[in-house]
Design a protein around this motif. Structure first.
Motif, short mmCIF file in Angstrom:
data_model
loop_
_atom_site.label_atom_id
_atom_site.label_comp_id
_atom_site.label_asym_id
_atom_site.label_seq_id
_atom_site.Cartn_x
_atom_site.Cartn_y
_atom_site.Cartn_z
N VAL A 1 -8.15 5.75 2.94
CA VAL A 1 -8.62 5.24 1.65
C VAL A 1 -9.27 3.88 1.81
O VAL A 1 -10.35 3.62 1.24
CB VAL A 1 -7.44 5.16 0.65
CG1 VAL A 1 -7.84 4.37 -0.59
CG2 VAL A 1 -6.98 6.56 0.26
N GLN B 1 -3.05 8.16 5.38
CA GLN B 1 -3.77 8.24 4.11
C GLN B 1 -4.23 6.87 3.65
O GLN B 1 -5.35 6.70 3.15
CB GLN B 1 -2.88 8.89 3.04
CG GLN B 1 -2.70 10.39 3.19
CD GLN B 1 -1.87 10.97 2.06
OE1 GLN B 1 -0.82 10.43 1.72
NE2 GLN B 1 -2.33 12.06 1.50
N LEU B 2 -3.36 5.87 3.81
CA LEU B 2 -3.71 4.50 3.44
C LEU B 2 -4.91 4.02 4.24
O LEU B 2 -5.85 3.43 3.68
CB LEU B 2 -2.51 3.58 3.69
CG LEU B 2 -2.72 2.10 3.39
CD1 LEU B 2 -2.93 1.87 1.89
CD2 LEU B 2 -1.54 1.27 3.89
N ALA C 1 -3.16 -2.21 -3.23
CA ALA C 1 -3.76 -2.38 -1.91
C ALA C 1 -5.29 -2.28 -2.00
O ALA C 1 -6.01 -3.04 -1.34
CB ALA C 1 -3.22 -1.33 -0.95
N GLU D 1 1.87 5.20 -5.96
CA GLU D 1 0.54 5.06 -6.56
C GLU D 1 0.26 3.63 -6.99
O GLU D 1 -0.86 3.13 -6.84
CB GLU D 1 0.41 6.00 -7.76
CG GLU D 1 0.37 7.48 -7.40
CD GLU D 1 -0.81 7.83 -6.52
OE1 GLU D 1 -1.91 7.25 -6.71
OE2 GLU D 1 -0.66 8.67 -5.61
N GLY E 1 0.81 -1.22 0.00
CA GLY E 1 0.00 0.00 0.00
C GLY E 1 0.84 1.27 0.00
O GLY E 1 0.53 2.23 -0.69
N CYS E 2 1.90 1.27 0.80
CA CYS E 2 2.83 2.40 0.86
C CYS E 2 4.07 1.95 1.61
O CYS E 2 4.11 0.84 2.16
CB CYS E 2 2.19 3.60 1.58
SG CYS E 2 1.83 3.30 3.33
N VAL F 1 1.64 9.12 5.19
CA VAL F 1 1.26 8.21 4.10
C VAL F 1 0.49 7.02 4.65
O VAL F 1 -0.41 6.50 3.97
CB VAL F 1 2.48 7.74 3.30
CG1 VAL F 1 3.08 8.88 2.51
CG2 VAL F 1 3.54 7.09 4.20
N GLN F 2 0.81 6.58 5.87
CA GLN F 2 0.07 5.46 6.45
C GLN F 2 -1.34 5.88 6.86
O GLN F 2 -2.29 5.11 6.72
CB GLN F 2 0.84 4.89 7.63
CG GLN F 2 2.18 4.27 7.25
CD GLN F 2 2.86 3.59 8.42
OE1 GLN F 2 2.24 2.80 9.15
NE2 GLN F 2 4.14 3.87 8.61
N GLU G 1 1.50 0.86 -5.65
CA GLU G 1 1.25 0.07 -4.43
C GLU G 1 -0.13 0.36 -3.85
O GLU G 1 -0.81 -0.53 -3.36
CB GLU G 1 2.33 0.34 -3.39
CG GLU G 1 3.66 -0.34 -3.67
CD GLU G 1 3.59 -1.85 -3.52
OE1 GLU G 1 2.63 -2.36 -2.90
OE2 GLU G 1 4.49 -2.53 -4.03
N LEU G 2 -0.53 1.63 -3.88
CA LEU G 2 -1.84 2.00 -3.35
C LEU G 2 -2.95 1.34 -4.15
O LEU G 2 -3.92 0.81 -3.59
CB LEU G 2 -2.00 3.52 -3.35
CG LEU G 2 -3.34 4.05 -2.82
CD1 LEU G 2 -3.57 3.59 -1.37
CD2 LEU G 2 -3.38 5.57 -2.90
N SER H 1 5.11 7.24 -0.34
CA SER H 1 3.92 6.81 -1.06
C SER H 1 4.29 6.24 -2.42
O SER H 1 5.37 6.51 -2.95
CB SER H 1 2.97 7.99 -1.25
OG SER H 1 3.60 9.02 -1.98
#
Length: 726
Positions: A492, A488-489, A450, A444, A436-437, A485-486, A446-447, A442
């Motif tokens: 989402v 944000q993960l 995820a 994109e 994911g990150c 970034v975590q 990987e996100l 970050s």
């Protein structure tokens, strides 16, 4: 070797040989060293003469039976009097088999396992040639910004004290001279280091002597009562004087008042740091102040090596100060049996057999399960059912950086990752994984992966946290939330509406906003050590019922820090006047209290507290108070509960804490089972330091509390009565 023989040896030593004994250097300085050893501080500006290197009495960071024996052999060949080398290292929470970090071990509230982990660490270290470990660290900590909270067992003086004793017993055993599977313990950092201003490492400490004695010194005294052979000085100031040059701290308190007769060693470079502190003009003055204050061994600076001779020959310091330091060092070497067995314990064959053996790994796994703390479990989402498809997402999904700081010889490749642990619980078709990150970066692609994994899954397990270098020494952080970034993960993925569990890998209490308010369940795993992934999987799938309780409060906001349970009341306490009152001690934008209080932790079952009774409504010096409470497992699974006892002195000569932990008991109950838990409270436990620093109890009213944590308690009252003159 008896005392007379040691004194005779001391008389035979030249001045330079004595100075060598009080000098400690890292492994790279010694003949026979094959690698760089353990480097735990700056190596610059070390200007040690060659002759003094050959005379240095102790080595820092050597390891491995073959290498330590070679270093010792070559050292003895050059040593005129045959005085063996002391080999010291940082064996903090395991040698090669890595246990959970100390803050996690504290969260287990399991003194027997804590002692056992220290015994195993000592066994692996000793067979590899190590004689002394720089542990336990017993600094009391109230500021999670400080990276070294990871090495502490938390914010409570009593709890830190009992863990200190357990770890010293584990490291040392009862007979260091003949038990060559133990190592000498060096308690650290003396003193007050955990109160560094702003939570910034190496920073100033400023507190009253009463606070120092009441909160920050208790665990040191407990460690010394348990027999710790060495004390390490702190980097910080104590009442304006750096600890490594503080005569009151080491001579008056440690030596005279506490009667400690063991070795005092500086931390890495701390003697030379008297110069930037501003209490020594140059290296010579730093050496004079440190030796005069009572530092027996200077670690990794050259002040003693380059200046003690001229200081003594010019009568600026008395040779007796050097002699007493050397005498203590020789006595320690004798206690370890090194004069008779200079290769004490080091054995390549035994080393191969016991280091990282299955038995040791199993204890690491058990302690890791006991150390995990369930902070949240909405809707009973945990434990997971193995038939549900798990989406394992996050930077720690398959990350072996779970050993934590000070896992010196622990190999990440030996660590069981969370992915590997879960793979043993579910069919391969029931587990999908994505990062994911990164931890703080970050990606994109990987996100997107995820999100796809999450959509395929019945339940999401988010593996989040700090890299190991984000805590530990020099790991202070002003922002103690998870990296952006975590967060944000998390944001989402929770939008997908799937049940979500967060597993946290970290070395400090975090500000968990952006996590606890988003996900269904939160499991605090800390840095769980070599068997971490297996232990966490045991808990996630219900093979082990979590029983850990945090020993350091989790803040609601970093702006509250320091926030701790055993704080003082104010003249305008919130809620005591009027709930709507403005002019009380409070924040306008967040609660006063911690998000998760000291002693807090959930279980997969539930426990009911009832029948809370006292044997009397009074206590006297010769009549203790018996406290009883009935605990019932009202859930469907067996579990362990940590029953906690707190006391409050309602009126004192000086302000007393709102609650003070005085005891705890960990009990195991089957579903429907009940047990009566009994505590004994004595008058001695009610004593405290008064304005003149005298230590005694006051007559008057007290409250006693029992409960599963420091917040959710039942309360009763009693009175202390003392006959005249007591």
């Amino acid at each position: 070797m008896n005392e007379n023989k040691i004194k005779d040896l001391l008389r035979k030593m030249t001045l330079n040989e004595k100075i060598g004994q009080v000098t400690q250097l890292a492994t790279p300085f010694f003949k026979g060293a094959s690698d760089q050893g353990q480097i735990t501080g700056p190596m610059k500006d070390i200007n040690i003469p060659e002759n003094m290197i050959q005379l240095a009495g102790s080595v820092l960071g050597a390891s491995g039976a073959k290498e330590t024996k070679l270093i010792q052999k070559q050292y003895l060949q050059d040593n005129r009097l045959g005085i063996p080398l002391l080999i010291m290292s940082d064996i903090i929470h395991g040698y090669k088999t890595i246990f959970p970090v100390p803050l996690a071990i504290g969260s287990s509230w399991d003194l027997q396992l804590a002692e056992k982990s220290a015994t195993i660490a000592a066994k692996e270290a000793a067979v590899s040639g190590v004689h002394v470990t720089f542990a336990p660290m017993v600094d009391l900590v109230r500021d999670p910004r400080w990276g070294r909270v990871v090495e502490s067992t938390g914010e409570d003086p009593y709890l830190n004290s009992v863990f200190a004793k357990a770890q010293v017993r584990g490291f040392q055993g009862t007979d260091l001279k003949h038990d060559h599977e133990r190592v000498a313990s060096c308690v650290k950092h003396f003193a007050g280091y955990g109160a560094a201003e702003g939570g910034r490492d190496y920073n100033t400490v400023n507190m009253s002597e009463r606070d120092l004695r009441e909160s920050y010194l208790l665990a040191f005294k407990a460690a010394l009562e348990a027999g710790s052979e060495l004390v390490m000085t702190a980097f910080n100031t104590v009442d304006g004087i750096p600890a490594s040059g503080n005569k009151w701290l080491m001579r008056d308190l440690l030596r005279e008042e506490w009667k400690f007769d063991g070795v005092v060693i500086s931390d890495w470079g701390a003697v030379k740091e008297l110069i930037p502190h501003g209490v020594a003009e140059d290296e010579a003055e730093a050496a004079a102040k440190a030796l005069s204050a009572g530092v027996d061994i200077e670690m990794m600076t050259d002040c003693y090596a380059n200046h003690l001779q001229s200081l003594i020959e010019s009568n600026q310091i008395d040779t007796s100060l050097l002699d007493e330091a050397v005498m203590r060092i020789l006595e320690l070497k004798d206690k370890l049996g090194l004069f008779d067995h200079p290769f004490r314990g080091a054995d390549e064959k035994r080393e191969a057999e016991i280091v990282m053996c299955p038995e040791h790994r199993q204890v690491a796994r058990e302690l890791a399960t006991k150390s995990c703390v369930l902070l949240q479990n909405k809707g009973g989402i945990l434990p997971l059912h193995p038939t549900r498809k798990v989406g394992l997402i996050g930077p720690f999904a398959n990350n072996n950086d779970i050993l934590g700081p000070w896992s010196w010889l622990g190999a990440k490749d030996d660590a069981v990752t969370l992915y590997e642990g879960i793979m043993k619980k579910v069919p391969a078709s029931k587990l999908v994984v994505a990062n994911g990150c990164g931890i703080d970066t970050s990606c994109e692609i990987e996100l997107a992966k995820a999100i796809d994994v999450a959509k395929q899954s019945d339940v999401i397990v988010l593996a989040l946290g700090e890299s190991s270098d984000m805590s530990g020494e020099a790991g202070s952080r002003a922002n103690i939330q998870l990296p952006h970034v975590q967060l944000q993960l998390v944001e989402v993925l929770v939008e997908l509406g799937k049940p979500t569990v967060a597993v946290l890998f970290n070395g400090r209490p975090l500000d968990l906003h952006g996590v606890v308010d988003k996900v269904d369940a939160v499991l605090e795993a800390w840095y769980p050590g070599t068997e971490g992934g297996s232990a966490i999987a045991d808990i996630l799938f219900g093979e082990v019922n979590p029983s850990g309780k945090i020993t350091m409060s989790f803040p609601y906001s970093v702006g509250q820090i320091p926030v701790y349970y055993n704080n003082y009341n104010t003249g305008r306490p919130k809620g005591a006047i009027n709930a709507q009152e403005r002019y009380v001690s409070q924040y306008l934008d967040c609660p006063n209290e911690a998000l998760f209080p000291f002693g807090y932790g959930l279980s997969y079952t539930s426990f009911d507290y009832s029948n809370f009774i006292l044997s009397s409504d009074t206590i006297t010096p010769d009549k203790p108070l018996t406290i009883k409470v009935k605990i019932t497992n009202t859930g469907d699974v067996a579990g362990e509960e940590v029953v906690q006892l707190y006391v409050r002195d309602l009126v004192g000569e000086v302000v007393r804490s709102l609650k003070e932990l005085k005891g705890f008991k960990k009990i195991y109950l089957q579903p429907g089972e009940e047990k009566e838990v009994t505590f004994m409270l004595t008058e001695e436990q009610l004593r405290y330091y008064h304005a003149d620093l005298s230590f005694y109890s006051d007559e008057g009213k007290f409250e006693v509390y029992v409960g599963p944590n420091s917040r959710d308690v039942m309360a009763l009252s009693f009175e202390l009565r003392k006959t005249k003159g007591e």
